[in-house]
Write a protein that holds these residues in place. Structure first.
Motif, mmCIF file in Angstrom:
data_model
loop_
_atom_site.group_PDB
_atom_site.id
_atom_site.type_symbol
_atom_site.label_atom_id
_atom_site.label_comp_id
_atom_site.label_asym_id
_atom_site.label_seq_id
_atom_site.Cartn_x
_atom_site.Cartn_y
_atom_site.Cartn_z
ATOM 1 N N GLU A 1 0.831 -1.206 0.000
ATOM 2 C CA GLU A 1 0.000 0.000 0.000
ATOM 3 C C GLU A 1 0.864 1.255 0.000
ATOM 4 N N ARG A 2 2.029 1.178 0.660
ATOM 5 C CA ARG A 2 2.957 2.323 0.688
ATOM 6 C C ARG A 2 4.189 2.071 -0.193
ATOM 7 N N PHE A 3 4.300 0.829 -0.687
ATOM 8 C CA PHE A 3 5.438 0.419 -1.506
ATOM 9 C C PHE A 3 6.772 0.658 -0.790
ATOM 10 N N GLN A 4 6.802 0.233 0.473
ATOM 11 C CA GLN A 4 7.999 0.381 1.274
ATOM 12 C C GLN A 4 8.519 -0.977 1.709
ATOM 13 N N LEU A 5 9.859 -1.121 1.686
ATOM 14 C CA LEU A 5 10.496 -2.337 2.160
ATOM 15 C C LEU A 5 10.392 -2.397 3.678
ATOM 16 N N VAL A 6 9.835 -3.492 4.200
ATOM 17 C CA VAL A 6 9.655 -3.616 5.644
ATOM 18 C C VAL A 6 10.540 -4.701 6.257
ATOM 19 N N ASN A 7 11.012 -5.650 5.448
ATOM 20 C CA ASN A 7 11.890 -6.700 5.955
ATOM 21 C C ASN A 7 12.800 -7.206 4.847
ATOM 22 N N HIS A 8 14.007 -7.579 5.229
ATOM 23 C CA HIS A 8 14.947 -8.187 4.304
ATOM 24 C C HIS A 8 15.577 -9.374 5.013
ATOM 25 N N PHE A 9 15.234 -10.582 4.535
ATOM 26 C CA PHE A 9 15.754 -11.806 5.145
ATOM 27 C C PHE A 9 16.812 -12.407 4.225
ATOM 28 N N ARG A 10 17.882 -12.964 4.816
ATOM 29 C CA ARG A 10 18.977 -13.518 4.028
ATOM 30 C C ARG A 10 19.167 -15.003 4.312
ATOM 31 N N PHE A 11 19.538 -15.721 3.245
ATOM 32 C CA PHE A 11 19.754 -17.162 3.346
ATOM 33 C C PHE A 11 21.114 -17.513 2.758
ATOM 34 N N PRO A 12 21.625 -18.702 3.062
ATOM 35 C CA PRO A 12 22.950 -19.089 2.545
ATOM 36 C C PRO A 12 22.930 -19.591 1.106
ATOM 37 N N TRP A 13 21.772 -19.591 0.467
ATOM 38 C CA TRP A 13 21.660 -20.056 -0.920
ATOM 39 C C TRP A 13 20.614 -19.225 -1.662
ATOM 40 N N PRO A 14 20.709 -19.183 -3.003
ATOM 41 C CA PRO A 14 19.713 -18.441 -3.786
ATOM 42 C C PRO A 14 18.302 -18.941 -3.489
ATOM 43 N N VAL A 15 17.370 -18.017 -3.322
ATOM 44 C CA VAL A 15 15.984 -18.365 -2.997
ATOM 45 C C VAL A 15 15.172 -18.408 -4.295
ATOM 46 N N ASN A 16 14.610 -19.569 -4.575
ATOM 47 C CA ASN A 16 13.867 -19.759 -5.827
ATOM 48 C C ASN A 16 12.370 -19.507 -5.696
ATOM 49 N N HIS A 17 11.825 -19.718 -4.500
ATOM 50 C CA HIS A 17 10.384 -19.500 -4.327
ATOM 51 C C HIS A 17 10.063 -19.336 -2.850
ATOM 52 N N THR A 18 9.101 -18.478 -2.563
ATOM 53 C CA THR A 18 8.566 -18.325 -1.210
ATOM 54 C C THR A 18 7.053 -18.219 -1.287
ATOM 55 N N SER A 19 6.389 -18.576 -0.217
ATOM 56 C CA SER A 19 4.948 -18.337 -0.122
ATOM 57 C C SER A 19 4.562 -18.206 1.352
ATOM 58 N N MET A 20 3.658 -17.274 1.601
ATOM 59 C CA MET A 20 3.165 -17.022 2.954
ATOM 60 C C MET A 20 1.980 -17.925 3.251
ATOM 61 N N SER A 21 1.960 -18.491 4.454
ATOM 62 C CA SER A 21 0.809 -19.301 4.845
ATOM 63 C C SER A 21 -0.427 -18.410 4.930
ATOM 64 N N PRO A 22 -1.610 -18.945 4.643
ATOM 65 C CA PRO A 22 -2.824 -18.126 4.672
ATOM 66 C C PRO A 22 -3.074 -17.432 6.005
ATOM 67 N N ASP A 23 -2.596 -18.005 7.110
ATOM 68 C CA ASP A 23 -2.786 -17.342 8.406
ATOM 69 C C ASP A 23 -1.703 -16.301 8.693
#
Length: 434
Positions: free
Chosen positions: A253-275
């Protein structure tokens, strides 16, 4: 994910850079090629009369459909980062009865020409209603209305794309000739991700582009996936998964970055649980993880896949998660106990690159790289499935929000099209309802 197939002899002329070619693929005979070019749309009525759903005139060609299907299965080359991962899982997989009939063929639209820019990324088709689908076609985001049979361009990335609104952090100069690697559309929000970490956001009910940004300037910065979701606070967010090993969460809604999470490998896909509590994360690693959406802490590990994963999807109850992998399997997990998967389902040809649950949770659709989409009955413990069988690389699959329609993007130099299947109802008169 990798840095950077012809439906043999009779059906396709796809570029050889993509996986899928059989060893004996060659040039299309001119006589057959001329026949194929004359193919038109196929309706449900045509199919009932015996016409091939893609309009392929098998009775006029030099090979039968059955023989070509057999050859295709034997020769299709699945891409693997871990050699022979697909063969190693055979003993684990559930043998699922074929013959379910949950969705009926409705229409094949030849006017629609889906395309793919990266052979591992296949989330390029999204439905916002049972009549409306959005997809990538070369540099353009296109909208297809199956109600009016109109195809319209929504956004063209070949030229200059710049935001018409002002938001902090927005790249006001915009982009030029952006190669779109992934797409997500939900309600009135469209988010496209590019090969150089670009993100562009558009409200479908307003003119212009709302927001542009470069998430990263790393050498390998491709945006692999976008997930639009409702946050715990009730606002709309989207999450971008990148090859620079990062996940970035934006307030849409504001187009602002709110979190940046880092992993030890390239991330190919993510999805948020419905809850809104857990994030499924998969990438260039055999194991997937469950991450707490607020703290970013890893709270669970998904062990069992033998190769890299490129798709995830949640059941509406937030307890069941499915992951798709280049080992040709879809593994279904109960996140309350991830010590072992609920079931392991195997494809025919290759990696499971797209997964979608129906909004009522009764069905799960999974797509291979080409030729096959499988629909499983979740209420029957995934023991019965419908197999949708065609020829062509799959650019994406999408179930409409009401679960009434399934759209399948087919990328092929000769047979590019958008397939639509409609949910089967006991009352046949519902098939004619709009």
């Amino acid at each position: 994910m990798a840095d950077d197939g012809e439906i043999a002899n009779v059906v396709d002329e796809m570029d050889g850079d993509y996986y899928g070619r059989g060893e004996n693929d060659g040039e299309v005979e001119q006589e057959d090629f001329d026949r194929l070019r004359k193919v038109t749309d196929t309706s449900a009525e045509h199919a009932r009369r015996g016409k091939d759903i893609q309009g392929i005139p098998w009775d006029e060609l030099s090979i039968t459909r059955e023989k070509y299907r057999q050859t295709r299965i034997e020769q299709y080359k699945n891409y693997e980062n871990v050699p022979l991962s697909g063969e190693a899982v055979d003993k684990e997989c559930k043998q699922v009865e074929k013959g379910g009939k949950f969705y009926d063929f409705w229409h094949n639209s030849r006017l629609v020409k889906p395309t793919i820019l990266h052979f591992q990324l296949r989330n390029l088709v999204w439905a916002t209603s049972k009549h409306d689908a959005y997809l990538m076609s070369h540099y353009s985001v296109m909208h297809w209305s199956s109600l009016s049979c109109n195809l319209t361009e929504v956004l063209n990335f070949q030229g200059h794309v710049a935001p018409s609104e002002k938001h902090p952090g927005s790249l006001l100069e915009g982009f030029t000739q952006t190669q779109i690697s992934t797409l997500a559309v939900k309600d009135n929000l469209l988010v496209a991700g590019g090969f150089q970490g670009e993100i562009a956001c558009k409200s479908l009910d307003r003119q212009g582009v709302s927001f542009c940004t470069r998430t990263t300037y790393a050498d390998n910065s491709i945006t692999n996936a976008i997930d639009i979701y409702n946050s715990l606070s009730g606002g709309v967010h989207f999450m971008a998964a990148n090859n620079d090993c990062g996940i970035r969460d934006f307030d849409a809604e504001r187009f602002q970055l709110v979190n940046h999470f880092r992993f030890p490998w390239p991330v190919n896909h993510t999805s948020m649980s419905p809850d809104g509590r857990l994030v499924a994360v998969v990438g260039d690693h055999r194991d997937g993880v469950l991450m707490d959406s607020q703290s970013g802490k890893v709270v669970g590990s998904l062990k069992g896949h033998l190769d890299y994963s490129f798709s995830t999807a949640w059941h509406p109850d937030s307890h069941i998660l499915a992951t798709g992998n280049q080992d040709k399997t879809c593994r279904v997990w109960d996140v309350r106990n991830v010590s072992s998967p609920v079931t392991i389902l195997k494809g025919n040809l290759g990696a499971i690159r797209s997964i979608r649950f129906s909004s009522d949770g009764k069905f799960m659709a999974i797509a291979e790289p080409a030729d096959f989409v499988h629909i499983y009955n979740t209420a029957m413990d995934y023991k019965k499935r419908q197999e949708i069988d065609f020829f062509g690389e799959i650019s994406g699959i999408s179930l409409s929000p009401d679960a009434e329609s399934l759209f399948i993007g087919v990328w092929d130099r000769t047979y590019a099209s958008l397939l639509q299947y409609n949910r089967r109802h006991a009352q046949s008169y519902l098939d004619s309802c709009l």
